[in-house]
Design an enzyme around this catalytic site. Structure first.
Site, mmCIF file in Angstrom:
data_model
loop_
_atom_site.group_PDB
_atom_site.id
_atom_site.type_symbol
_atom_site.label_atom_id
_atom_site.label_comp_id
_atom_site.label_asym_id
_atom_site.label_seq_id
_atom_site.Cartn_x
_atom_site.Cartn_y
_atom_site.Cartn_z
ATOM 1 N N ASP A 90 38.217 32.034 40.524
ATOM 2 C CA ASP A 90 37.393 32.013 39.300
ATOM 3 C C ASP A 90 37.553 30.707 38.523
ATOM 4 O O ASP A 90 36.609 30.241 37.886
ATOM 5 C CB ASP A 90 37.653 33.225 38.404
ATOM 6 N N LYS A 111 47.829 41.067 38.541
ATOM 7 C CA LYS A 111 47.047 41.743 37.497
ATOM 8 C C LYS A 111 46.822 43.239 37.730
ATOM 9 O O LYS A 111 45.749 43.768 37.473
ATOM 10 C CB LYS A 111 45.670 41.069 37.336
#
Ligand code: ADP
Ligand code: MG
Length: 465
Positions: free
Chosen positions: A200, A165
């Site tokens: 997450d 990312k």
């Protein structure tokens, strides 16, 4: 007329190369299940890492006390504290703060990044009010949500496998991220212990389960994409430790790295991947998630500008700039339902720098957004379907018994804010499951479940038992 013909030809080709007929999605889901199984066997060539989270018990509701959480995921990170009041009082009080990460820190050094995070955390701890209570003599405890692939070595330690990312920091890969954080906290003079390190997806699963006991999986659709689910411990051949008492283990699939020749990979995807920080990696993620959707649209618009003079005789230079079209802007353009596509027009003016676009150009732009978003959403639904298949919740049991209620917790800015995207995920999942099974499956927004989930896991793994 010639321009129009050329535009139509490009659009047709884009439609063809981004198409995701339901039969293709079924094939993709089957390929994903096969990759999950390889990952669980520990095959080093498996595309889905199927990481063992060391979470073998999800929150029960009995968690008690003051806990902190830190969520490092994409462009922002969040700090949170929560006072848990056990079964009766549940979440008594919760506060959070969001801090954006200066872009230079995403490509700087490990120490700078962790110092920045620890400093923000220390500042936040400094604002803790009277209504949060830490028993005398106790150290504050923290759940660390770290949304990058980690080889977990225990519930509270793990080494970074790779950055994704847009992060690219030398010297963190292979290091224990909890020690990096602990050392940075010490440098800040902050007395706090990270008792849980969670992805997450795992945090969202924990937070989701706390809210709804039928949650079996969590999916993130944000800057990137990933999923976690509850697996039977005896279905994990690579797990060599003792079988947990619960018989369960949460698996972080790291599905973003899925790749298959079944995926509808267009020339735009290939070029974007080639120029990315991690070429050849995270192919599924690059077709689905918020970091990339706008960029794919930009590349298609650029092709239309070149081949069919979509924005006039000269190709607008701004359109040549990678990542200038962000997914939230794409979403705003896509949702413009006004008769003259006014919002879309002004977005094009701001982003591409072309002042007056014809209605036709605006329609074409919206159509491109639609094609790219729909492909991403349908591929995401295929992923969710593959997890349901993996755990046998994709169809009504053949025994004739009722299918148990099955909840998927979803989170991430893309899912939360891009309505056309999230509705398409849900509609496609319903389509894949069929009427009967889909009536037992619920996709639920677990807004910021990962922060509270990490705090809950810090609580259940507290050093004070
Ligand atoms: P992260 O994934 O970085 O932890 P989030 O879950 O908040 O953080 O997701 C942020 C991402 O969500 C952004 O990078 C963006 O791509 C996407 N996003 C945020 N707002 C919108 C929006 N309005 N429309 C579409 N996508 C959005
Ligand atoms: Mg996140």
């Amino acid at each position: 007329a010639e321009r129009r013909r050329r535009a139509a030809a490009v659009i047709e080709e884009v439609e063809r190369s981004l198409a995701t007929p339901t039969a293709l999605l079924r094939g993709i889901a089957d390929a994903m299940v096969a990759e999950m199984e390889r990952g669980l066997r520990g095959d080093i060539h498996a595309q889905l890492k199927m990481l063992i989270s060391y979470v073998d018990n999800l929150p029960t509701g009995d968690e008690h006390g003051l806990f902190y959480a830190l969520d490092l995921g994409g462009t922002n990170f969040r700090v949170l504290r929560v006072q848990l009041g056990g079964r009766e009082k549940r979440v008594v009080k919760q506060q959070y703060e969001e801090v954006s990460i200066p872009p230079h820190l995403m490509v700087g050094t490990s120490m700078e990044l962790f110092d920045f995070i620890a400093a923000a955390l220390a500042k936040f701890v400094g604002t803790e009010g009277e209504d949060f209570q830490l028993p005398e003599g106790r150290q504050r405890e923290l759940g660390f949500t770290f949304s990058f692939p980690v080889n977990q070595t225990s519930i509270s330690s793990g080494t970074l496998i790779k950055w994704t990312k847009g992060f690219s920091i030398n010297g963190t890969v292979g290091e224990d991220v909890v020690s990096e954080l602990s050392r940075a906290m010490e440098r800040q003079g902050l007395d706090m212990k990270a008792t849980a390190l969670v992805n997450d997806t795992v945090g969202t699963l924990a937070g989701g389960r706390y809210m709804d006991t039928d949650v079996v999986a969590a999916v993130i659709l944000g800057t990137g994409t990933n999923a976690a689910y509850v697996e039977h411990a005896n279905a994990i051949p690579k797990w060599t430790g003792l079988l947990p008492k619960s018989g369960k283990m949460v698996i972080n699939t790291e599905w973003g790295s899925f790749k298959s020749n079944k995926l509808p990979l267009s020339e735009y995807d290939k070029a974007m991947d080639f120029e990315s920080l991690n070429p050849g990696e995270q192919i599924y993620e690059k077709m689905i998630s918020g970091m990339y959707l706008g960029e794919i649209v930009r590349r298609i618009l650029l092709k239309l500008a070149h081949d069919a003079s979509l924005f006039g005789d000269v190709v607008p230079t701004k359109l040549e700039q990678p990542f200038i079209l962000r997914t939230p802007d794409m979403s705003a353009m896509h949702h413009d339902s006004s008769h003259d596509l006014k919002t879309l027009g002004s977005k094009l003016k701001d982003i591409v720098g072309v002042a007056d676009t014809s209605l036709e150009v605006r329609y074409i732009t919206r159509h491109i957004c639609d094609l790219v978003a729909e492909r991403g959403a349908r591929l995401a639904a295929a992923g969710i379907y593959s997890i349901l298949k993996k755990i046998g919740r994709d169809k009504v049991p053949s025994s004739g018994s009722k299918m148990p209620r099955t909840v998927i917790a979803l989170d991430g800015g893309l899912y939360e804010h891009y309505k056309k995207f999230s509705s398409c995920v849900e509609a496609t999942l319903t389509d894949l499951l069929g009427e009967e099974a889909s009536s037992s499956v619920v996709a639920k927004l677990a807004n910021d479940g990962s922060g509270i989930g990490a705090a809950l896991l810090a609580a259940s793994h507290s050093q004070y038992g």
